[in-house]
Motif scaffolding. Sequence first.
Motif, PDB file in Angstrom:
ATOM      1  N   GLU A  56       0.829  -1.209   0.000  1.00  0.00           N
ATOM      2  CA  GLU A  56       0.000   0.000   0.000  1.00  0.00           C
ATOM      3  C   GLU A  56       0.862   1.259   0.000  1.00  0.00           C
ATOM      4  OE1 GLU A  56      -3.152   0.173  -0.290  1.00  0.00           O
ATOM      5  OE2 GLU A  56      -3.931  -1.801   0.236  1.00  0.00           O
ATOM      6  N   VAL A  57       1.907   1.253   0.814  1.00  0.00           N
ATOM      7  CA  VAL A  57       2.807   2.412   0.879  1.00  0.00           C
ATOM      8  C   VAL A  57       3.510   2.619  -0.458  1.00  0.00           C
ATOM      9  CG1 VAL A  57       4.924   3.299   1.946  1.00  0.00           C
ATOM     10  CG2 VAL A  57       3.139   2.284   3.372  1.00  0.00           C
ATOM     11  N   MET A  58       3.900   1.521  -1.110  1.00  0.00           N
ATOM     12  CA  MET A  58       4.533   1.623  -2.429  1.00  0.00           C
ATOM     13  C   MET A  58       3.623   2.317  -3.433  1.00  0.00           C
ATOM     14  SD  MET A  58       6.347  -2.002  -3.169  1.00  0.00           S
ATOM     15  CE  MET A  58       6.413  -1.582  -4.896  1.00  0.00           C
ATOM     16  N   SER A  59       2.361   1.898  -3.440  1.00  0.00           N
ATOM     17  CA  SER A  59       1.412   2.446  -4.413  1.00  0.00           C
ATOM     18  C   SER A  59       1.170   3.930  -4.178  1.00  0.00           C
ATOM     19  CB  SER A  59       0.079   1.692  -4.328  1.00  0.00           C
ATOM     20  OG  SER A  59       0.254   0.331  -4.618  1.00  0.00           O
ATOM     21  N   GLU A  60       1.043   4.306  -2.914  1.00  0.00           N
ATOM     22  CA  GLU A  60       0.711   5.691  -2.580  1.00  0.00           C
ATOM     23  C   GLU A  60       1.936   6.596  -2.516  1.00  0.00           C
ATOM     24  OE1 GLU A  60      -2.292   7.089  -1.944  1.00  0.00           O
ATOM     25  OE2 GLU A  60      -3.448   5.243  -2.276  1.00  0.00           O
ATOM     26  N   GLY A  61       3.103   6.001  -2.234  1.00  0.00           N
ATOM     27  CA  GLY A  61       4.266   6.819  -1.936  1.00  0.00           C
ATOM     28  C   GLY A  61       5.205   7.107  -3.074  1.00  0.00           C
ATOM     29  N   GLY A  62       4.810   6.777  -4.299  1.00  0.00           N
ATOM     30  CA  GLY A  62       5.648   7.126  -5.444  1.00  0.00           C
ATOM     31  C   GLY A  62       6.648   6.068  -5.835  1.00  0.00           C
ATOM     32  N   ILE A  63       6.818   5.036  -5.023  1.00  0.00           N
ATOM     33  CA  ILE A  63       7.791   3.990  -5.338  1.00  0.00           C
ATOM     34  C   ILE A  63       7.345   3.218  -6.572  1.00  0.00           C
ATOM     35  CG2 ILE A  63       8.829   1.832  -4.514  1.00  0.00           C
ATOM     36  CD1 ILE A  63       8.773   2.973  -1.710  1.00  0.00           C
ATOM     37  N   ALA A  64       6.067   2.847  -6.627  1.00  0.00           N
ATOM     38  CA  ALA A  64       5.566   2.052  -7.746  1.00  0.00           C
ATOM     39  C   ALA A  64       5.701   2.813  -9.064  1.00  0.00           C
ATOM     40  CB  ALA A  64       4.109   1.660  -7.490  1.00  0.00           C
ATOM     41  N   LYS A  65       5.430   4.122  -9.055  1.00  0.00           N
ATOM     42  CA  LYS A  65       5.529   4.902 -10.292  1.00  0.00           C
ATOM     43  C   LYS A  65       6.965   4.915 -10.814  1.00  0.00           C
ATOM     44  CE  LYS A  65       1.626   7.987  -9.345  1.00  0.00           C
ATOM     45  NZ  LYS A  65       1.197   9.384  -9.079  1.00  0.00           N
ATOM     46  N   ARG A  66       7.919   4.972  -9.939  1.00  0.00           N
ATOM     47  CA  ARG A  66       9.314   4.961 -10.370  1.00  0.00           C
ATOM     48  C   ARG A  66       9.718   3.607 -10.933  1.00  0.00           C
ATOM     49  NH1 ARG A  66       8.724   8.980  -6.846  1.00  0.00           N
ATOM     50  NH2 ARG A  66      10.140  10.771  -6.955  1.00  0.00           N
ATOM     51  N   LEU A  67       9.147   2.541 -10.379  1.00  0.00           N
ATOM     52  CA  LEU A  67       9.413   1.202 -10.917  1.00  0.00           C
ATOM     53  C   LEU A  67       8.814   1.051 -12.311  1.00  0.00           C
ATOM     54  CD1 LEU A  67       8.830  -1.040  -7.759  1.00  0.00           C
ATOM     55  CD2 LEU A  67      11.006  -0.353  -8.770  1.00  0.00           C
ATOM     56  N   VAL A  68       7.642   1.630 -12.521  1.00  0.00           N
ATOM     57  CA  VAL A  68       7.024   1.609 -13.848  1.00  0.00           C
ATOM     58  C   VAL A  68       7.899   2.351 -14.857  1.00  0.00           C
ATOM     59  CG1 VAL A  68       5.072   2.422 -15.230  1.00  0.00           C
ATOM     60  CG2 VAL A  68       4.660   1.367 -13.013  1.00  0.00           C
ATOM     61  N   LEU A 121      16.925   5.721 -19.727  1.00  0.00           N
ATOM     62  CA  LEU A 121      17.215   4.553 -18.881  1.00  0.00           C
ATOM     63  C   LEU A 121      18.066   4.960 -17.687  1.00  0.00           C
ATOM     64  CD1 LEU A 121      17.171   1.545 -18.254  1.00  0.00           C
ATOM     65  CD2 LEU A 121      19.087   1.245 -19.847  1.00  0.00           C
ATOM     66  N   LEU A 122      19.082   5.779 -17.924  1.00  0.00           N
ATOM     67  CA  LEU A 122      19.945   6.228 -16.823  1.00  0.00           C
ATOM     68  C   LEU A 122      19.159   7.095 -15.839  1.00  0.00           C
ATOM     69  CD1 LEU A 122      23.235   7.100 -18.775  1.00  0.00           C
ATOM     70  CD2 LEU A 122      22.858   5.186 -17.204  1.00  0.00           C
ATOM     71  N   ALA A 123      18.313   7.985 -16.385  1.00  0.00           N
ATOM     72  CA  ALA A 123      17.504   8.844 -15.519  1.00  0.00           C
ATOM     73  C   ALA A 123      16.512   8.014 -14.701  1.00  0.00           C
ATOM     74  CB  ALA A 123      16.753   9.869 -16.358  1.00  0.00           C
ATOM     75  N   ALA A 124      15.908   6.983 -15.333  1.00  0.00           N
ATOM     76  CA  ALA A 124      14.958   6.121 -14.624  1.00  0.00           C
ATOM     77  C   ALA A 124      15.657   5.302 -13.542  1.00  0.00           C
ATOM     78  CB  ALA A 124      14.255   5.195 -15.615  1.00  0.00           C
ATOM     79  N   LEU A 125      16.865   4.825 -13.852  1.00  0.00           N
ATOM     80  CA  LEU A 125      17.641   4.083 -12.851  1.00  0.00           C
ATOM     81  C   LEU A 125      17.955   4.968 -11.648  1.00  0.00           C
ATOM     82  CD1 LEU A 125      20.177   1.991 -14.958  1.00  0.00           C
ATOM     83  CD2 LEU A 125      18.618   1.098 -13.222  1.00  0.00           C
ATOM     84  N   LYS A 126      18.334   6.205 -11.933  1.00  0.00           N
ATOM     85  CA  LYS A 126      18.634   7.139 -10.846  1.00  0.00           C
ATOM     86  C   LYS A 126      17.399   7.426 -10.015  1.00  0.00           C
ATOM     87  CE  LYS A 126      20.518  11.763  -9.967  1.00  0.00           C
ATOM     88  NZ  LYS A 126      21.058  13.003 -10.585  1.00  0.00           N
ATOM     89  N   SER A 127      16.249   7.624 -10.697  1.00  0.00           N
ATOM     90  CA  SER A 127      15.007   7.927 -10.000  1.00  0.00           C
ATOM     91  C   SER A 127      14.522   6.750  -9.163  1.00  0.00           C
ATOM     92  CB  SER A 127      13.932   8.317 -11.016  1.00  0.00           C
ATOM     93  OG  SER A 127      12.687   8.489 -10.403  1.00  0.00           O
ATOM     94  N   ALA A 128      14.733   5.511  -9.693  1.00  0.00           N
ATOM     95  CA  ALA A 128      14.201   4.320  -9.018  1.00  0.00           C
ATOM     96  C   ALA A 128      15.222   3.632  -8.128  1.00  0.00           C
ATOM     97  CB  ALA A 128      13.694   3.331 -10.063  1.00  0.00           C
ATOM     98  N   PHE A 129      16.396   4.235  -7.961  1.00  0.00           N
ATOM     99  CA  PHE A 129      17.470   3.555  -7.221  1.00  0.00           C
ATOM    100  C   PHE A 129      17.029   3.178  -5.802  1.00  0.00           C
ATOM    101  CE2 PHE A 129      21.171   3.757  -4.351  1.00  0.00           C
ATOM    102  CZ  PHE A 129      21.911   2.701  -4.877  1.00  0.00           C
ATOM    103  N   LEU A 130      16.443   4.123  -5.099  1.00  0.00           N
ATOM    104  CA  LEU A 130      16.008   3.846  -3.722  1.00  0.00           C
ATOM    105  C   LEU A 130      14.885   2.811  -3.699  1.00  0.00           C
ATOM    106  CD1 LEU A 130      16.035   7.442  -2.182  1.00  0.00           C
ATOM    107  CD2 LEU A 130      17.687   5.602  -1.819  1.00  0.00           C
ATOM    108  N   ALA A 131      14.013   2.845  -4.721  1.00  0.00           N
ATOM    109  CA  ALA A 131      12.939   1.862  -4.795  1.00  0.00           C
ATOM    110  C   ALA A 131      13.501   0.462  -5.043  1.00  0.00           C
ATOM    111  CB  ALA A 131      11.962   2.247  -5.908  1.00  0.00           C
ATOM    112  N   LEU A 132      14.528   0.369  -5.888  1.00  0.00           N
ATOM    113  CA  LEU A 132      15.129  -0.925  -6.197  1.00  0.00           C
ATOM    114  C   LEU A 132      15.855  -1.532  -5.005  1.00  0.00           C
ATOM    115  CD1 LEU A 132      16.569  -0.330  -9.784  1.00  0.00           C
ATOM    116  CD2 LEU A 132      14.666  -1.809  -9.147  1.00  0.00           C
ATOM    117  N   LEU A 133      16.291  -0.692  -4.095  1.00  0.00           N
ATOM    118  CA  LEU A 133      16.973  -1.206  -2.911  1.00  0.00           C
ATOM    119  C   LEU A 133      16.035  -2.008  -2.014  1.00  0.00           C
ATOM    120  CD1 LEU A 133      19.376   1.643  -1.701  1.00  0.00           C
ATOM    121  CD2 LEU A 133      19.973  -0.543  -2.744  1.00  0.00           C
TER     122      LEU A 133
END
Length: 418
Positions: free
Chosen positions: A66-78, A206-218
Amino acid sequence: MILWSLLLGLALCILIGMPISFGLAAISLFIFVSADYALSPIVSEAVNGLDSFPLLAIPLFILVGEVMSEGGIAKRLVRLASAMVGFISGGLGQVAVLTSMFFGGISGSAVADASAVGSMMIDPMKRHGYSAPMATAIIVAASVVGIIIPPSIPMILFGVVTGTSISALFLAGIVPGILITLGLAVTTYLQSKKNGKAQPFDASELLAALKSAFLALLLPVIIVGGILSGVFTPTESAAIALLYALVVSMFVYRSLPLKRFFQLCIATGKLTGVVMLLLAFANVLAWLLTANMIPQQLVASLSALSDNMFVILGILSLFLLIVGFFMDLTPAMVILAPLMTPIVVKLGIDPVYFGVLMSFILGIGLITPPVGTVLYVGCGVGKVSMEHLVKSLLPFYSTLLLLLALFLAFPGLVLWFR
């Protein structure tokens, strides 16, 4: 008598639409009264069924999703998935499959996977040439990955009710989860050649998305890496994942207000209450079955049919596929896992292998009519009829059944990290 009472009682519950947890309570009470047992074990065994530390992981992983969906993590993974595979034919379909794998690697829930990814991906897929049923079918089929890639709520349930190591179950889900993702990606590619358009590959994006999603991927790295290294248990990993997701969503991305987090906690509590009530009364019924040696009788009956483990696994798999048409995953898991596991153990089959196999088969049941929970979620999110959605899912059903046959024929694929 007891086994027939259970089967007939469950059939009646399904027919009249009674919640399975209430049905289990009624069945247990009927058996206790008709057999003239003392009623005190109903309370004691119901409480014992919930007195399990690993069960704490269930509400925690639900809340993480739920936190992923609401907190912006899921959007960065997309966004990351789009940059990685969006250039393939039917690119957005591939994005949906890969995002489901990422999301499943954090939430452990097929329903959360379908709801979160579907709400973000279905409308963009429609705008890029996908029909509504096909876009929804891809999301619904890919949600099965969410309960195989660790963490997995069904595997936690299996581990609790059978005493199997949850860490071992999580590790065993890695290779099958990747293979299921690849299988669904190939099917999506074949189905999307006429329905979806690809986007050009962009290395800078791709590089920008990796940078944006880095914390989510952790987050999945922390969950799986911590369990693999033995730093913490699956339950502890759920608590750490939630804390990490909250810090990132509230203080780094600043996209989850405290008030909204409290609302998510309430929603998680309601869902957890349903699961816990089911587990409590399932434990009462398990006590009754064990006291009357029902598992041993089933072992003897199936052993009389054949002593070939592949034949028995085939019979159990077919039975579970049929059960999946009429019963949701959670009640099916907590009721049938304690009955079936002694059978496979008697044949020398690793319970970890069977736990992953059972989770996968019942996961297929989540996307099959008439009771498939994820199917109804897909219809709601994608705004499509059940008939059209099921028709679009037919190629994905074939892929999932072929993968099931592969796992049955080659158990080593499941036990790769065992």
